[in-house]
Design a protein around this motif. Structure first.
Motif, short mmCIF file in Angstrom:
data_model
loop_
_atom_site.label_atom_id
_atom_site.label_comp_id
_atom_site.label_asym_id
_atom_site.label_seq_id
_atom_site.Cartn_x
_atom_site.Cartn_y
_atom_site.Cartn_z
N GLN A 51 0.82 -1.22 0.00
CA GLN A 51 0.00 0.00 0.00
C GLN A 51 0.85 1.27 0.00
O GLN A 51 0.40 2.31 -0.46
CB GLN A 51 -0.96 0.01 1.19
CG GLN A 51 -2.07 -1.00 1.06
CD GLN A 51 -2.90 -0.74 -0.18
OE1 GLN A 51 -3.58 0.27 -0.27
NE2 GLN A 51 -2.83 -1.63 -1.15
N GLN A 52 2.06 1.18 0.50
CA GLN A 52 2.93 2.35 0.51
C GLN A 52 3.33 2.77 -0.90
O GLN A 52 3.64 3.93 -1.13
CB GLN A 52 4.19 2.06 1.34
CG GLN A 52 3.91 1.92 2.81
CD GLN A 52 5.14 1.46 3.59
OE1 GLN A 52 6.20 1.21 3.04
NE2 GLN A 52 4.99 1.36 4.90
N LYS A 54 1.34 2.71 -3.48
CA LYS A 54 0.15 3.23 -4.16
C LYS A 54 0.04 2.65 -5.58
O LYS A 54 0.02 3.38 -6.57
CB LYS A 54 0.18 4.76 -4.23
CG LYS A 54 0.30 5.46 -2.91
CD LYS A 54 -1.01 5.43 -2.19
CE LYS A 54 -0.89 6.28 -0.95
NZ LYS A 54 -1.66 5.90 0.13
#
Length: 114
Positions: A51-52, A54
């Motif tokens: 998730q970091q 994106k």
């Protein structure tokens, strides 16, 4: 066992699908950060790592690859998760409403109206 409405296998699949749409450089980077798609704790930690970055949504990636059935599956999965969240929210609201009603009835019983 389910976490966030998803089973262990669903978490793994989501991680794998997301990992596959990354560039080779991004894949190396997440591996260096500790990406490992085995065991609950590592699968959850790996999702946070992914998730970091994106990454594009799985729906968009599948459409870009021409995988229409996969994109539809992702859309259905997302809709099911939203429905589950809505049901939980509705249940919580009913429970809280009942608690408030019970508290109001107790107060009215204790203190009579003039």
């Amino acid at each position: 066992m389910n976490i966030d409405g998803m089973s262990y296998r669903e978490w793994q699949k989501r991680n794998s699908d997301t990992f596959q749409i990354l560039t080779k450089a991004q894949q190396q980077s997440v591996r260096q950060q500790g990406y490992r798609n085995v065991s609950w704790q590592k699968v959850q930690q790996s999702w946070k790592i992914l998730q970091q970055l994106k990454p594009p949504s799985l729906f968009d990636a599948k459409l870009k690859k021409g995988d229409l059935p996969g994109a539809i599956d992702q859309s259905i999965l997302g809709a099911e998760q939203v429905q589950d969240l809505a049901k939980q929210a509705k249940s919580n609201l009913k429970r809280k409403r009942n608690q408030i009603q019970k508290r109001a009835d107790e107060v009215l019983d204790k203190y009579q109206l003039l």
